[in-house]
Scaffold this motif. Structure first.
Motif, short mmCIF file in Angstrom:
data_model
loop_
_atom_site.label_atom_id
_atom_site.label_comp_id
_atom_site.label_asym_id
_atom_site.label_seq_id
_atom_site.Cartn_x
_atom_site.Cartn_y
_atom_site.Cartn_z
N LEU A 1 0.83 -1.20 0.00
CA LEU A 1 0.00 0.00 0.00
C LEU A 1 0.86 1.25 0.00
O LEU A 1 1.84 1.34 0.74
N ALA A 2 0.49 2.25 -0.81
CA ALA A 2 1.15 3.55 -0.75
C ALA A 2 0.51 4.42 0.31
O ALA A 2 1.19 5.09 1.08
N VAL A 3 -0.82 4.44 0.37
CA VAL A 3 -1.52 5.27 1.35
C VAL A 3 -2.81 4.57 1.76
O VAL A 3 -3.52 4.01 0.93
N LEU A 4 -3.11 4.59 3.06
CA LEU A 4 -4.37 4.07 3.58
C LEU A 4 -5.24 5.25 3.98
O LEU A 4 -4.86 6.07 4.82
N LEU A 5 -6.41 5.36 3.34
CA LEU A 5 -7.37 6.42 3.63
C LEU A 5 -8.37 5.90 4.65
O LEU A 5 -9.11 4.96 4.37
N ILE A 6 -8.38 6.49 5.84
CA ILE A 6 -9.22 6.00 6.93
C ILE A 6 -10.42 6.93 7.07
O ILE A 6 -10.29 8.10 7.44
N GLY A 7 -11.60 6.41 6.76
CA GLY A 7 -12.81 7.21 6.74
C GLY A 7 -13.54 7.22 8.07
O GLY A 7 -13.09 6.62 9.06
N PRO A 8 -14.69 7.91 8.11
CA PRO A 8 -15.47 8.04 9.35
C PRO A 8 -15.90 6.69 9.90
O PRO A 8 -16.09 5.72 9.16
N GLY A 9 -16.04 6.63 11.22
CA GLY A 9 -16.52 5.42 11.88
C GLY A 9 -15.48 4.33 12.00
O GLY A 9 -15.81 3.18 12.29
N LEU B 1 -5.91 13.25 -4.66
CA LEU B 1 -4.62 13.40 -5.34
C LEU B 1 -3.56 13.94 -4.38
O LEU B 1 -2.41 13.50 -4.41
N TYR B 2 -3.95 14.87 -3.50
CA TYR B 2 -3.00 15.38 -2.51
C TYR B 2 -2.50 14.25 -1.60
O TYR B 2 -1.32 14.17 -1.27
N GLY B 3 -3.42 13.38 -1.20
CA GLY B 3 -3.01 12.27 -0.34
C GLY B 3 -2.03 11.34 -1.03
O GLY B 3 -1.05 10.88 -0.42
N ILE B 4 -2.25 11.05 -2.31
CA ILE B 4 -1.35 10.18 -3.06
C ILE B 4 0.02 10.84 -3.23
O ILE B 4 1.07 10.20 -3.02
N CYS B 5 0.05 12.13 -3.59
CA CYS B 5 1.33 12.84 -3.75
C CYS B 5 2.06 12.94 -2.42
O CYS B 5 3.30 12.82 -2.36
N HIS B 6 1.31 13.16 -1.33
CA HIS B 6 1.93 13.22 -0.01
C HIS B 6 2.59 11.89 0.33
O HIS B 6 3.71 11.86 0.87
N ALA B 7 1.94 10.78 -0.01
CA ALA B 7 2.51 9.47 0.26
C ALA B 7 3.81 9.26 -0.52
O ALA B 7 4.78 8.72 0.00
N VAL B 8 3.83 9.68 -1.78
CA VAL B 8 5.04 9.53 -2.60
C VAL B 8 6.18 10.38 -2.05
O VAL B 8 7.32 9.93 -1.92
#
Length: 328
Positions: A53-61, A192-199
């Motif tokens: 995984l490059a980035v894990l997006l953790i949503g509400p709940g 897209l910001y999250g993906i670029c931040h991960a890179v």
């Protein structure tokens, strides 16, 4: 008998460009089992290899355990907590690169006006590949970029028959502002910001040290993301609006597929290194663990420099300091 997860050895860390760009989860419990992240909800249990995984997006709940965070950090996977209406708080663990060489090089460039302008120009040149911009000032380049983006909005509006007036954005509540296209743009840009931040963190650069943007902890993230909006998020938002797909989830999943098809992760890695590094230069990725020296660079750490046979004039185990680069 199998070792418990907290005694599991270090997992293989895969190259960032070979990873799955992002995984979004919500309303689930996130735990760890050996070197896998375990996602648990009322319907099922899913095991995900953390190192892919490059980035894990953790949503509400959602809730996440200390063990899962530790595993993701050791895997060089960025964590991105995703709030409702597109509000996101970014947080990252250790990047894949264990050295600081690229970040020191970035700091050297951004703190010298001549070198900073040169990098900013190269960023603008990437958006105008068939034009000669050498005679334009940064102010003129910003104006030309604004014209280019407005023209793109108009072209995609005409192509998809989706009405367009202007870009509307409300800081702090991005997905609540504007019409369907504006909300889709905000949602896709946030992903897209999250993906670029991960890179950026994954290869050992700094998200804060921007060349065009400044004053934000994510200035370089904004710099890098702006290079790809014309190709990815702008046409995507108009295409989705034309199909009546107007939720934030629609934007996020469509961008994920576009990132895979366009091989964006490998492009971002290559583009950042081309922007920051002199041609032909290489960087060490390991943690050198050195001590800064005011003379020749960096001396080795992990030793007592008061012990014989050290003398003030014997610079033993000197290694080069990447922050003292004299390259243009």
């Amino acid at each position: 008998m199998r070792e418990p997860w907290w005694r599991a050895g270090p997992q293989e860390v895969h190259r960032l460009e070979d990873r799955v760009s992002s995984l979004y989860v919500e309303r689930c419990h996130i735990d760890r089992d050996d070197n896998a992240v375990v996602l648990v909800n009322k319907a099922r249990v899913v095991h995900v290899p953390a190192a892919w995984l490059a980035v894990l997006l953790i949503g509400p709940g959602s809730r996440i355990t200390h063990g899962a965070v530790t595993l993701l950090a050791d895997s060089g996977t960025s964590l991105c907590w995703v709030g409702e209406h597109g509000v996101r708080l970014y947080a990252s663990g250790h990047g894949i690169a264990r050295g600081s060489q690229l970040q020191l090089r970035q700091a050297w460039l951004v703190t010298r006006p001549k070198e900073r302008v040169a990098v900013a120009r190269r960023m603008y040149d990437m958006r105008f590949p068939d034009e000669d911009t050498s005679g334009l000032t940064l102010q003129q380049l910003r104006g030309r970029e604004g014209t280019r983006v407005r023209r793109l909005y108009a072209q995609h509006s005409e192509r998809t028959k989706v009405p367009w007036t202007k870009r509307e954005y409300k800081p702090g509540d991005a997905f609540a502002e504007g019409d369907d296209v504006n909300r889709l743009l905000s949602a896709a840009n946030s992903a897209l910001y999250g993906i670029c931040h991960a890179v950026i963190t994954g290869i050992g650069a700094s998200p804060a040290l921007g060349f065009v943007h400044t004053g934000s902890a994510l200035s370089f993230v904004l710099d890098v993301a702006d290079l790809y909006k014309a190709e990815f998020t702008i046409p995507l938002a108009f295409d989705l609006a034309a199909k009546g797909l107007t939720s934030e989830r629609d934007a996020r999943t469509a961008l994920r597929d576009a990132v895979v098809q366009g091989k964006l992760l490998s492009r971002v890695v290559a583009d950042i290194k081309n922007l920051l590094m002199p041609e032909g230069a290489t960087l060490l990725e390991e943690d050198l663990g050195g001590l800064w020296d005011d003379g020749d660079g960096v001396v080795s750490g992990g030793r007592n420099w008061d012990s014989p046979p050290f003398s003030p004039d014997s610079h033993l185990d000197v290694i080069p300091d990447p922050g003292r680069s004299t390259a243009p």
